[in-house]
Design a protein around this motif. Structure first.
Motif, PDB file in Angstrom:
ATOM      1  N   GLU A 108     -14.305 -77.375 -45.560  1.00 60.17           N
ATOM      2  CA  GLU A 108     -15.671 -77.030 -45.905  1.00 60.17           C
ATOM      3  C   GLU A 108     -15.691 -75.698 -46.630  1.00 60.17           C
ATOM      4  O   GLU A 108     -15.105 -74.717 -46.169  1.00 60.17           O
ATOM      5  CB  GLU A 108     -16.540 -76.941 -44.653  1.00 60.17           C
ATOM      6  CG  GLU A 108     -17.991 -76.568 -44.948  1.00 60.17           C
ATOM      7  CD  GLU A 108     -18.840 -76.455 -43.696  1.00 60.17           C
ATOM      8  OE1 GLU A 108     -20.043 -76.151 -43.833  1.00 60.17           O
ATOM      9  OE2 GLU A 108     -18.293 -76.668 -42.591  1.00 60.17           O
ATOM     10  N   GLY A 155     -19.580 -77.068 -50.361  1.00 64.80           N
ATOM     11  CA  GLY A 155     -19.242 -78.471 -50.235  1.00 64.80           C
ATOM     12  C   GLY A 155     -18.299 -78.735 -49.088  1.00 64.80           C
ATOM     13  O   GLY A 155     -17.736 -77.817 -48.481  1.00 64.80           O
ATOM     14  N   GLU A 194     -12.382 -88.164 -49.997  1.00 59.98           N
ATOM     15  CA  GLU A 194     -13.817 -88.425 -50.003  1.00 59.98           C
ATOM     16  C   GLU A 194     -14.602 -87.121 -49.993  1.00 59.98           C
ATOM     17  O   GLU A 194     -14.303 -86.196 -49.233  1.00 59.98           O
ATOM     18  CB  GLU A 194     -14.217 -89.268 -48.801  1.00 59.98           C
ATOM     19  CG  GLU A 194     -15.701 -89.610 -48.780  1.00 59.98           C
ATOM     20  CD  GLU A 194     -16.074 -90.543 -47.644  1.00 59.98           C
ATOM     21  OE1 GLU A 194     -17.267 -90.873 -47.525  1.00 59.98           O
ATOM     22  OE2 GLU A 194     -15.167 -90.919 -46.875  1.00 59.98           O
ATOM     23  N   ILE A 195     -15.613 -87.050 -50.842  1.00 56.83           N
ATOM     24  CA  ILE A 195     -16.471 -85.874 -50.926  1.00 56.83           C
ATOM     25  C   ILE A 195     -17.698 -86.121 -50.054  1.00 56.83           C
ATOM     26  O   ILE A 195     -18.498 -87.015 -50.341  1.00 56.83           O
ATOM     27  CB  ILE A 195     -16.897 -85.608 -52.377  1.00 56.83           C
ATOM     28  CG1 ILE A 195     -15.660 -85.344 -53.240  1.00 56.83           C
ATOM     29  CG2 ILE A 195     -17.853 -84.425 -52.454  1.00 56.83           C
ATOM     30  CD1 ILE A 195     -15.976 -85.270 -54.727  1.00 56.83           C
ATOM     31  N   GLY A 196     -17.808 -85.355 -48.948  1.00 58.07           N
ATOM     32  CA  GLY A 196     -18.995 -85.489 -48.106  1.00 58.07           C
ATOM     33  C   GLY A 196     -20.229 -85.107 -48.891  1.00 58.07           C
ATOM     34  O   GLY A 196     -21.187 -85.861 -48.994  1.00 58.07           O
ATOM     35  N   GLU A 197     -20.188 -83.941 -49.499  1.00 56.36           N
ATOM     36  CA  GLU A 197     -21.213 -83.501 -50.444  1.00 56.36           C
ATOM     37  C   GLU A 197     -20.757 -82.190 -51.063  1.00 56.36           C
ATOM     38  O   GLU A 197     -20.289 -81.295 -50.368  1.00 56.36           O
ATOM     39  CB  GLU A 197     -22.570 -83.313 -49.763  1.00 56.36           C
ATOM     40  CG  GLU A 197     -23.683 -82.966 -50.746  1.00 56.36           C
ATOM     41  CD  GLU A 197     -25.042 -82.864 -50.079  1.00 56.36           C
ATOM     42  OE1 GLU A 197     -25.882 -83.743 -50.323  1.00 56.36           O
ATOM     43  OE2 GLU A 197     -25.251 -81.898 -49.311  1.00 56.36           O
ATOM     44  N   ARG A 233     -22.312 -79.313 -53.800  1.00 64.49           N
ATOM     45  CA  ARG A 233     -23.449 -78.852 -54.600  1.00 64.49           C
ATOM     46  C   ARG A 233     -23.019 -77.667 -55.440  1.00 64.49           C
ATOM     47  O   ARG A 233     -22.486 -76.691 -54.916  1.00 64.49           O
ATOM     48  CB  ARG A 233     -24.630 -78.470 -53.708  1.00 64.49           C
ATOM     49  CG  ARG A 233     -25.225 -79.629 -52.944  1.00 64.49           C
ATOM     50  CD  ARG A 233     -26.469 -79.213 -52.187  1.00 64.49           C
ATOM     51  NE  ARG A 233     -27.078 -80.339 -51.490  1.00 64.49           N
ATOM     52  CZ  ARG A 233     -28.228 -80.272 -50.831  1.00 64.49           C
ATOM     53  NH1 ARG A 233     -28.893 -79.117 -50.779  1.00 64.49           N
ATOM     54  NH2 ARG A 233     -28.713 -81.339 -50.220  1.00 64.49           N
ATOM     55  N   THR A 246     -24.933 -82.333 -57.831  1.00 61.98           N
ATOM     56  CA  THR A 246     -24.571 -82.772 -56.488  1.00 61.98           C
ATOM     57  C   THR A 246     -23.653 -83.982 -56.603  1.00 61.98           C
ATOM     58  O   THR A 246     -23.960 -84.942 -57.321  1.00 61.98           O
ATOM     59  CB  THR A 246     -25.807 -83.150 -55.657  1.00 61.98           C
ATOM     60  OG1 THR A 246     -26.678 -82.032 -55.567  1.00 61.98           O
ATOM     61  CG2 THR A 246     -25.402 -83.572 -54.257  1.00 61.98           C
ATOM     62  N   GLN A 276     -21.174 -86.861 -54.358  1.00 60.30           N
ATOM     63  CA  GLN A 276     -20.940 -87.453 -53.046  1.00 60.30           C
ATOM     64  C   GLN A 276     -20.200 -88.770 -53.227  1.00 60.30           C
ATOM     65  O   GLN A 276     -20.545 -89.570 -54.111  1.00 60.30           O
ATOM     66  CB  GLN A 276     -22.261 -87.683 -52.311  1.00 60.30           C
ATOM     67  CG  GLN A 276     -22.102 -88.047 -50.836  1.00 60.30           C
ATOM     68  CD  GLN A 276     -23.437 -88.035 -50.111  1.00 60.30           C
ATOM     69  OE1 GLN A 276     -24.494 -88.194 -50.706  1.00 60.30           O
ATOM     70  NE2 GLN A 276     -23.401 -87.840 -48.803  1.00 60.30           N
ATOM     71  N   THR A 294     -21.287 -90.735 -56.514  1.00 63.25           N
ATOM     72  CA  THR A 294     -22.696 -90.556 -56.799  1.00 63.25           C
ATOM     73  C   THR A 294     -22.907 -89.167 -57.405  1.00 63.25           C
ATOM     74  O   THR A 294     -22.432 -88.166 -56.856  1.00 63.25           O
ATOM     75  CB  THR A 294     -23.547 -90.693 -55.527  1.00 63.25           C
ATOM     76  OG1 THR A 294     -23.355 -92.000 -54.980  1.00 63.25           O
ATOM     77  CG2 THR A 294     -25.019 -90.500 -55.839  1.00 63.25           C
ATOM     78  N   HIS A 329     -25.808 -86.531 -59.027  1.00 66.34           N
ATOM     79  CA  HIS A 329     -27.173 -86.103 -59.353  1.00 66.34           C
ATOM     80  C   HIS A 329     -27.043 -84.836 -60.188  1.00 66.34           C
ATOM     81  O   HIS A 329     -26.569 -83.803 -59.703  1.00 66.34           O
ATOM     82  CB  HIS A 329     -27.988 -85.836 -58.088  1.00 66.34           C
ATOM     83  CG  HIS A 329     -28.266 -87.066 -57.283  1.00 66.34           C
ATOM     84  ND1 HIS A 329     -29.288 -87.930 -57.583  1.00 66.34           N
ATOM     85  CD2 HIS A 329     -27.634 -87.595 -56.211  1.00 66.34           C
ATOM     86  CE1 HIS A 329     -29.293 -88.931 -56.718  1.00 66.34           C
ATOM     87  NE2 HIS A 329     -28.292 -88.749 -55.880  1.00 66.34           N
TER      88      HIS A 329
END
Length: 286
Positions: free
Chosen positions: A43, A60, A68-71, A73, A110, A112, A119, A121
Motif C-alpha cells: 500500500e 494505491g 492485481e490493482i486494488g485501487e 489514484r 483511477t 482498478q 478499469t 477512470h
C-alpha cells in the motif's frame, strides 16, 4: 496490517531516468509504503513525483503476487503538454495527424483490476492549454475544455468505454469500441444534445470572422484507423435550427434549417431552408 508488516518512507532522485524509448530526464519523489508479506500486498499512502513536465501525486494498493490493482489514484497538475510529447516521442503514434497543443493541463486517474482487465477512470482539464486541429479547430487558452471518461482496457491494449467532453457550455458524449492502442484501429461515436452555436466562431477556424447563432445537434461515427482519419469509414448527421452565419458587414446565411446525412459515398439533405439577403431558399439533395 498483521504480523511482519513493513513500512517506511522513501525519498529518491533519478538524474537520467528513462521509460521505454523516452528521452532521459530527472525524476524526484517521495513515497510512504506499507508491505504485508502475508497478504503479498503493498500500500502506497503517499506518492509524490516531480518531473520536467509536471507534478504527480497519488496513493494505491496492489497485490504483488497476482499483480492485481486494488485501487490506484493519481492526480497530475501543471503538466506541460508539449514537453510530454518531446520526452516521450512514441506518444505521437497515438495522436491524430495535424493535431497541435501547448500549455498546461491536469488530470485525475483511477485504476482498478489487472493489466489484462483494467478499469480506467480518467478526467482531464485542458482549459489552460491551446489546442488545434489542422485548419478546422483552434481552442485558445483559458477556454473551458474538460473530458470525463470511464473505460475498460483489455489485454493491455484494447480500449472500450464512454466519455463526455465539455467545451464551455456545450457537452458532447461519446464512446470508444475495441480501440487497439497499438494500431489506432477501432470505432468512435460522438453525440451532442442540441446546443447553442453562439461563441463557436472562436473555435472553428473557417468561421473566425463570422458571427454564428442558432442551435445544432451532431452525430459522428468513425471506424478504422482513428489516428489517420483519411483511413476511416465516416458517417455523420448534422441538424441546424434557425442558424445564422454572418460576416462583419452582415452578409451570409440566416435562418438555416438543415437536416444532413453524410458518409464517404453519400450526401443526403432534406427539409432544409435558409435566407440569403431577402431571398428565402428551400432545398434538398441526394
Amino acid at each position: 496490517k498483521g504480523q511482519g508488516t513493513l513500512s517506511g518512507l522513501a525519498n529518491f532522485e533519478l538524474k537520467d531516468f528513462q521509460s521505454g524509448k523516452s528521452l532521459p530526464f530527472a525524476l524526484t519523489g517521495i513515497t510512504q509504503f506499507f508491505w504485508d508479506p502475508v497478504q503479498d500486498s503493498v500500500e502506497f499512502r503517499q506518492i509524490t513525483l516531480k518531473a520536467p513536465f509536471g507534478e504527480l501525486e497519488g496513493k494505491g494498493v496492489m497485490n504483488v503476487e497476482t499483480g492485481e490493482i486494488g485501487e490506484v489514484r493519481l492526480t497530475g497538475r501543471k503538466f506541460v503538454l508539449e514537453e510530454i510529447v518531446r520526452r516521450f516521442p512514441s506518444s505521437q503514434a497515438f495522436l491524430p495527424l495535424d493535431i497541435g497543443f501547448s500549455g498546461e493541463g491536469g488530470f485525475d486517474l483511477t485504476l482498478q483490476g489487472t493489466l489484462d482487465y483494467l478499469t480506467v477512470h480518467l478526467n482531464f482539464d485542458l482549459t489552460s492549454a491551446v489546442l488545434a486541429y489542422g485548419k478546422i479547430f483552434a481552442k485558445p487558452k483559458d477556454y473551458p475544455f474538460i473530458v470525463n471518461s470511464g473505460l475498460l482496457l483489455k489485454g493491455g491494449n484494447i480500449l472500450s468505454g464512454d466519455f463526455s467532453l465539455r467545451i464551455k457550455q456545450t457537452t458532447m458524449k461519446g464512446s470508444f469500441t475495441d480501440l487497439d492502442m497499438k494500431t489506432g484501429i477501432g470505432e468512435l461515436t460522438l453525440l451532442t444534445n442540441k446546443f447553442e452555436l453562439e461563441g463557436w466562431e472562436t473555435l472553428l477556424v473557417p468561421f473566425n470572422d463570422y458571427k454564428i447563432s442558432g442551435a445544432a445537434k451532431i452525430l459522428i461515427h468513425w471506424k478504422g484507423d482513428l489516428t489517420r482519419l483519411g483511413k476511416t469509414d465516416k458517417t455523420s448527421n448534422f441538424t441546424f435550427e434557425n442558424a445564422s452565419f454572418l460576416s462583419a458587414d452582415g452578409r451570409g446565411i440566416r435562418k438555416l434549417h438543415l437536416l444532413m446525412d453524410v458518409s464517404d459515398l453519400n450526401l443526403k439533405i432534406k427539409d432544409s431552408s435558409f435566407e440569403a439577403g431577402e431571398n428565402p431558399v428551400q432545398f434538398e439533395a441526394e
